[in-house]
Scaffold this active site. Sequence first.
Site, PDB file in Angstrom:
ATOM      1  N   LYS A  45       0.873  -1.422  -0.630  1.00 26.14           N
ATOM      2  CA  LYS A  45      -0.261  -0.430   0.051  1.00 26.14           C
ATOM      3  C   LYS A  45       0.867   1.488  -0.068  1.00 26.14           C
ATOM      4  O   LYS A  45       0.469   2.339   0.702  1.00 26.14           O
ATOM      5  CB  LYS A  45      -0.933  -0.174   1.001  1.00 26.14           C
ATOM      6  CG  LYS A  45      -1.830  -1.049   1.867  1.00 26.14           C
ATOM      7  CD  LYS A  45      -2.641  -1.767   0.155  1.00 26.14           C
ATOM      8  CE  LYS A  45      -4.014  -0.634  -0.596  1.00 26.14           C
ATOM      9  NZ  LYS A  45      -4.271  -0.810  -1.641  1.00 26.14           N
ATOM     10  N   GLY A  47       1.988   2.562  -3.200  1.00 24.05           N
ATOM     11  CA  GLY A  47       1.727   3.148  -4.344  1.00 24.05           C
ATOM     12  C   GLY A  47       2.613   2.311  -5.463  1.00 24.05           C
ATOM     13  O   GLY A  47       3.086   2.112  -6.385  1.00 24.05           O
ATOM     14  N   TRP A  50       0.797   1.996  -8.846  1.00 27.73           N
ATOM     15  CA  TRP A  50       0.731   3.406  -9.309  1.00 27.73           C
ATOM     16  C   TRP A  50       1.950   3.198 -10.223  1.00 27.73           C
ATOM     17  O   TRP A  50       2.405   3.303 -11.457  1.00 27.73           O
ATOM     18  CB  TRP A  50       0.936   4.893  -8.300  1.00 27.73           C
ATOM     19  CG  TRP A  50       1.447   6.389  -9.067  1.00 27.73           C
ATOM     20  CD1 TRP A  50       0.738   6.028 -10.264  1.00 27.73           C
ATOM     21  CD2 TRP A  50       0.441   7.019  -8.287  1.00 27.73           C
ATOM     22  NE1 TRP A  50      -0.018   7.652 -10.442  1.00 27.73           N
ATOM     23  CE2 TRP A  50       1.086   8.125  -9.206  1.00 27.73           C
ATOM     24  CE3 TRP A  50       1.483   6.957  -6.904  1.00 27.73           C
ATOM     25  CZ2 TRP A  50       0.903   9.081  -8.976  1.00 27.73           C
ATOM     26  CZ3 TRP A  50       1.583   8.634  -6.102  1.00 27.73           C
ATOM     27  CH2 TRP A  50       1.049   9.609  -7.707  1.00 27.73           C
ATOM     28  N   HIS A 107       6.955  -7.340  -2.284  1.00 26.24           N
ATOM     29  CA  HIS A 107       6.873  -7.083  -1.018  1.00 26.24           C
ATOM     30  C   HIS A 107       7.954  -7.481  -0.452  1.00 26.24           C
ATOM     31  O   HIS A 107       7.355  -7.167   0.359  1.00 26.24           O
ATOM     32  CB  HIS A 107       5.243  -6.967  -0.732  1.00 26.24           C
ATOM     33  CG  HIS A 107       4.395  -6.243  -1.602  1.00 26.24           C
ATOM     34  ND1 HIS A 107       4.487  -4.747  -1.919  1.00 26.24           N
ATOM     35  CD2 HIS A 107       3.033  -6.697  -1.726  1.00 26.24           C
ATOM     36  CE1 HIS A 107       3.100  -4.313  -2.379  1.00 26.24           C
ATOM     37  NE2 HIS A 107       1.708  -5.099  -2.360  1.00 26.24           N
ATOM     38  N   ARG A 129       6.409   4.863   1.197  1.00 21.69           N
ATOM     39  CA  ARG A 129       5.058   6.266   1.154  1.00 21.69           C
ATOM     40  C   ARG A 129       5.635   6.019   3.543  1.00 21.69           C
ATOM     41  O   ARG A 129       5.508   5.404   3.765  1.00 21.69           O
ATOM     42  CB  ARG A 129       4.234   5.100   1.273  1.00 21.69           C
ATOM     43  CG  ARG A 129       2.871   6.413   2.147  1.00 21.69           C
ATOM     44  CD  ARG A 129       1.530   5.755   0.869  1.00 21.69           C
ATOM     45  NE  ARG A 129       0.646   6.065   1.032  1.00 21.69           N
ATOM     46  CZ  ARG A 129      -0.964   6.279   0.364  1.00 21.69           C
ATOM     47  NH1 ARG A 129      -1.202   4.594   0.536  1.00 21.69           N
ATOM     48  NH2 ARG A 129      -1.903   6.848   0.532  1.00 21.69           N
ATOM     49  N   SER A 137      -3.560   3.069   4.417  1.00 27.11           N
ATOM     50  CA  SER A 137      -4.171   2.490   2.998  1.00 27.11           C
ATOM     51  C   SER A 137      -4.305   1.198   3.457  1.00 27.11           C
ATOM     52  O   SER A 137      -5.206   0.435   2.835  1.00 27.11           O
ATOM     53  CB  SER A 137      -3.062   2.873   2.656  1.00 27.11           C
ATOM     54  OG  SER A 137      -3.679   2.683   1.025  1.00 27.11           O
ATOM     55  N   TYR A 193       6.116   8.626  -2.169  1.00 24.39           N
ATOM     56  CA  TYR A 193       4.821   8.356  -2.946  1.00 24.39           C
ATOM     57  C   TYR A 193       4.773  10.044  -2.479  1.00 24.39           C
ATOM     58  O   TYR A 193       3.934  10.353  -3.982  1.00 24.39           O
ATOM     59  CB  TYR A 193       4.255   7.440  -1.794  1.00 24.39           C
ATOM     60  CG  TYR A 193       2.481   7.418  -1.982  1.00 24.39           C
ATOM     61  CD1 TYR A 193       2.643   6.572  -3.216  1.00 24.39           C
ATOM     62  CD2 TYR A 193       1.396   8.054  -1.954  1.00 24.39           C
ATOM     63  CE1 TYR A 193       0.649   6.383  -3.003  1.00 24.39           C
ATOM     64  CE2 TYR A 193       0.224   8.734  -1.899  1.00 24.39           C
ATOM     65  CZ  TYR A 193       0.025   7.430  -2.679  1.00 24.39           C
ATOM     66  OH  TYR A 193      -1.357   7.419  -3.001  1.00 24.39           O
ATOM     67  N   PHE A 229      -4.199   9.174 -10.405  1.00 28.93           N
ATOM     68  CA  PHE A 229      -4.382   8.787  -9.590  1.00 28.93           C
ATOM     69  C   PHE A 229      -6.779   8.521  -9.914  1.00 28.93           C
ATOM     70  O   PHE A 229      -6.768   7.605 -10.289  1.00 28.93           O
ATOM     71  CB  PHE A 229      -5.416   8.470  -8.156  1.00 28.93           C
ATOM     72  CG  PHE A 229      -6.106   8.360  -7.090  1.00 28.93           C
ATOM     73  CD1 PHE A 229      -4.934   6.982  -6.130  1.00 28.93           C
ATOM     74  CD2 PHE A 229      -7.467   8.404  -6.991  1.00 28.93           C
ATOM     75  CE1 PHE A 229      -5.578   5.997  -6.344  1.00 28.93           C
ATOM     76  CE2 PHE A 229      -7.798   7.389  -6.178  1.00 28.93           C
ATOM     77  CZ  PHE A 229      -7.134   6.402  -6.071  1.00 28.93           C
ATOM     78  N   MET A 232      -6.648   6.359 -13.384  1.00 29.54           N
ATOM     79  CA  MET A 232      -6.085   4.831 -12.808  1.00 29.54           C
ATOM     80  C   MET A 232      -7.676   4.549 -12.120  1.00 29.54           C
ATOM     81  O   MET A 232      -7.963   3.339 -11.966  1.00 29.54           O
ATOM     82  CB  MET A 232      -5.260   4.591 -12.303  1.00 29.54           C
ATOM     83  CG  MET A 232      -3.793   5.178 -12.441  1.00 29.54           C
ATOM     84  SD  MET A 232      -1.942   4.966 -11.876  1.00 29.54           S
ATOM     85  CE  MET A 232      -2.518   3.392 -11.457  1.00 29.54           C
ATOM     86  N   ARG A 255      -7.742   3.929  -3.072  1.00 28.79           N
ATOM     87  CA  ARG A 255      -9.241   4.371  -2.345  1.00 28.79           C
ATOM     88  C   ARG A 255      -9.181   6.208  -2.680  1.00 28.79           C
ATOM     89  O   ARG A 255      -9.979   7.001  -2.870  1.00 28.79           O
ATOM     90  CB  ARG A 255      -8.628   3.644  -1.100  1.00 28.79           C
ATOM     91  CG  ARG A 255     -10.497   4.444  -0.043  1.00 28.79           C
ATOM     92  CD  ARG A 255      -9.838   3.328   1.206  1.00 28.79           C
ATOM     93  NE  ARG A 255      -8.700   4.214   1.462  1.00 28.79           N
ATOM     94  CZ  ARG A 255      -8.142   5.469   2.199  1.00 28.79           C
ATOM     95  NH1 ARG A 255      -9.339   6.367   3.238  1.00 28.79           N
ATOM     96  NH2 ARG A 255      -7.717   5.487   3.341  1.00 28.79           N
ATOM     97  N   GLY A 257      -5.722   7.685  -3.055  1.00 23.75           N
ATOM     98  CA  GLY A 257      -4.696   8.111  -3.223  1.00 23.75           C
ATOM     99  C   GLY A 257      -3.620   9.748  -2.802  1.00 23.75           C
ATOM    100  O   GLY A 257      -2.718   9.928  -3.909  1.00 23.75           O
TER     101      GLY A 257
END
Length: 293
Positions: A45, A47, A50, A107, A129, A137, A193, A229, A232, A255, A257
């Site tokens: 969570k 990014g 993205w 991750h 982030r 998030s 981020y 955002f 997307m 949600r 961003g």
Amino acid sequence: MDSTLRPELFDFHGVMMTHFFTDNWNNYQNFQARPDDILIATYPKAGTTWVSYILDLLYFGQTSTDRNKSIPIYERVPFLEIDIPGLDKGKDLADNLTTSPRLIKTHLPVQFVPKSFWEQNCRIVYVARNAKDNMVSFYHFDRMSKLQPESGEWSSFFQRFLDGKMLFGSWYDHVNGWWKKKETYSKLHYMFYEDLVENTGGEIAKLCSFLGKSASTGEIETLSGSVQFDNMKKDKMANYSTFPEMDAKISPFMRKGKVGDWKNHFTVAQNKAFDEDYKKKMTDPTLQFRTEI
């Protein structure tokens, strides 16, 4: 898959994991990277989608528009360590990619990355982030994803995040471990981020420079526009609405961003407790995060 059965977290070599990411451990640890592979690494969570989307458009957006309209991002940029019964394993999807370069996401904390990525001197893009927004998030993601442990109440989730009892371990260990790796591994591009939100075009230009790709100002502007955002979020191939194990009715995968949404969740007391805990754990003065822009 029985959606009532949420996976349990357990300690795996010092990092909290669930079986969806350890069942295929030996197999993906032996993944054979190629020198032109690009690994996109993040704490969950932060990014990931993205930056995956940006890189995919950067490399393949002009040449293959069908790809953007018909192949979901999680197939274009496979999630290396995931292993969900009934769905393709991330490693198999990565092995079968026909693109060059192959874009692969993970991750994993830095110490778990399969060794062939280092041996092949692959380029790695890490996105970090700020912890407050990352926590919020992650909380909403745990509510809507059946692959995640139960989120529980916000107050208990808040404490669990501070304690590092999260899937893929502690945020602190993750961002610090990857930051430290930069000192010894030159092909690691560490992004924030918040910078990407504040200046998408500038960050894409830096990415191009790292990847050795030439892109005109016009091309970067066009790309910046298409990866905003809200665009997307509406894109079925990017927003995970086609992914079976998520319930967007509870909370959308994409949600808000935003930077600073934590202010809508943290109480004054939580913010104070968080800041005190943060000071103790974030001891490297060279790694700085912004919680608002």
